[in-house]
Design a protein around this motif. Structure first.
Motif, mmCIF file in Angstrom:
data_model
loop_
_atom_site.group_PDB
_atom_site.id
_atom_site.type_symbol
_atom_site.label_atom_id
_atom_site.label_comp_id
_atom_site.label_asym_id
_atom_site.label_seq_id
_atom_site.Cartn_x
_atom_site.Cartn_y
_atom_site.Cartn_z
ATOM 1 N N UNK A 92 0.843 -1.190 0.000
ATOM 2 C CA UNK A 92 0.000 0.000 0.000
ATOM 3 C C UNK A 92 0.879 1.241 0.000
ATOM 4 N N UNK A 93 0.678 2.094 -1.012
ATOM 5 C CA UNK A 93 1.549 3.261 -1.193
ATOM 6 C C UNK A 93 1.620 4.135 0.056
ATOM 7 N N UNK A 98 7.945 6.949 4.962
ATOM 8 C CA UNK A 98 8.598 6.891 6.273
ATOM 9 C C UNK A 98 7.560 7.002 7.392
ATOM 10 N N UNK A 99 6.613 7.896 7.196
ATOM 11 C CA UNK A 99 5.566 8.063 8.218
ATOM 12 C C UNK A 99 4.695 6.820 8.283
ATOM 13 N N UNK A 100 4.374 6.260 7.099
ATOM 14 C CA UNK A 100 3.534 5.068 7.061
ATOM 15 C C UNK A 100 4.190 3.884 7.742
ATOM 16 N N UNK A 101 5.488 3.682 7.470
ATOM 17 C CA UNK A 101 6.220 2.567 8.101
ATOM 18 C C UNK A 101 6.270 2.741 9.607
ATOM 19 N N UNK A 108 1.909 -2.538 14.980
ATOM 20 C CA UNK A 108 2.327 -3.922 15.238
ATOM 21 C C UNK A 108 2.643 -4.115 16.726
ATOM 22 N N UNK A 109 3.393 -3.167 17.297
ATOM 23 C CA UNK A 109 3.722 -3.255 18.725
ATOM 24 C C UNK A 109 2.463 -3.143 19.578
ATOM 25 N N UNK A 110 1.546 -2.259 19.142
ATOM 26 C CA UNK A 110 0.306 -2.066 19.889
ATOM 27 C C UNK A 110 -0.508 -3.348 19.936
ATOM 28 N N UNK A 135 -2.922 -3.700 9.799
ATOM 29 C CA UNK A 135 -1.886 -4.557 10.368
ATOM 30 C C UNK A 135 -2.499 -5.784 11.021
ATOM 31 N N UNK A 136 -3.649 -5.613 11.667
ATOM 32 C CA UNK A 136 -4.342 -6.757 12.268
ATOM 33 C C UNK A 136 -4.679 -7.782 11.197
#
Length: 229
Positions: A92-93, A98-101, A108-110, A135-136
């Protein structure tokens, strides 16, 4: 910031013009639905402004617009989950920047630490909720569990936004922007409280087992799902 304020003022004017029309209900649904996977759509501002209008003029009908907003929000969250499950986040663009990553890494940590809390609390953070929900899906978070938590999140979000709108009409001087800031902070705290309740009835091992079963269909590395609960 002036540009954001100007945009919100224009949005308010458009919403208030439509408040007495029956079209406002499908418009509210679409706004909340699309906001679930396309964060630039400000569904919080729409709902808060409609509540303010209802307090002042009696239109739109709160008994209808609030559940419409909740159903739209829940439906949009499911789309985000399915997008993540089907495509992952790397394709996904908007998530490759950088902000998206950084946002995906946070999501992911959450999920790994407080799955229920962050699915619920993320509903109050426009970009955060999309990252968490996608991410889920990408990491194989149990879909039934996600549907339940996102349902709780949608109902709480709609109810909480309604209260914020009422407060804005009575106390905050018709200021949706300030109401949204209050909503984000309060929403995060609300999510943590709900998570405490959920943890008493949902063992971490149960979620971990479901994650491992779902891991083969996720697009993320196999080692990642084992961290989630």
């Amino acid at each position: 910031m002036p540009a954001v304020t100007a945009f919100l003022e224009q949005l308010e004017g458009w919403i208030l013009e439509m408040a007495a029309s029956l079209w406002i209900y499908p418009a509210m649904f679409v706004s909340a639905f699309v906001d679930g996977f396309f964060p630039p759509i400000p569904s919080e501002s729409v709902l808060v402004t409609l509540v303010i209008s209802a307090q002042a003029t009696g239109l739109p009908w709160l008994w209808l617009v609030v559940p419409v907003a909740a159903v739209g929000a829940w439906s949009g969250d499911q789309v985000a989950y399915l997008i993540g499950r089907r495509y992952g986040t790397e394709r996904l663009a908007g998530m490759r920047s950088a902000r998206g990553r950084k946002t995906v890494s946070w999501a992911r940590r959450a999920l790994a630490r407080r799955g229920a809390a962050f699915i619920i609390a993320a509903r109050y953070v426009p970009v955060g909720r999309v990252a968490v929900n996608m991410t889920a899906g990408a990491l194989g978070y149990p879909q039934r569990r996600f549907m339940t938590f996102s349902g709780v999140a949608a109902v709480l979000w709609a109810g909480y936004s309604t209260l914020i709108g009422i407060a804005a009409a009575e106390v905050l001087g018709h200021d949706p922007l300030l109401a949204m800031v209050v909503g984000v902070v309060g929403g995060g705290l609300l999510g943590l409280i709900v998570d405490r309740v959920v943890q008493r009835f949902t063992p971490r091992e149960e979620v971990l087992d479901e994650m491992r079963e779902a891991a083969p269909v996720a697009t993320a590395p196999e080692s990642e799902p084992s961290e989630l609960a």
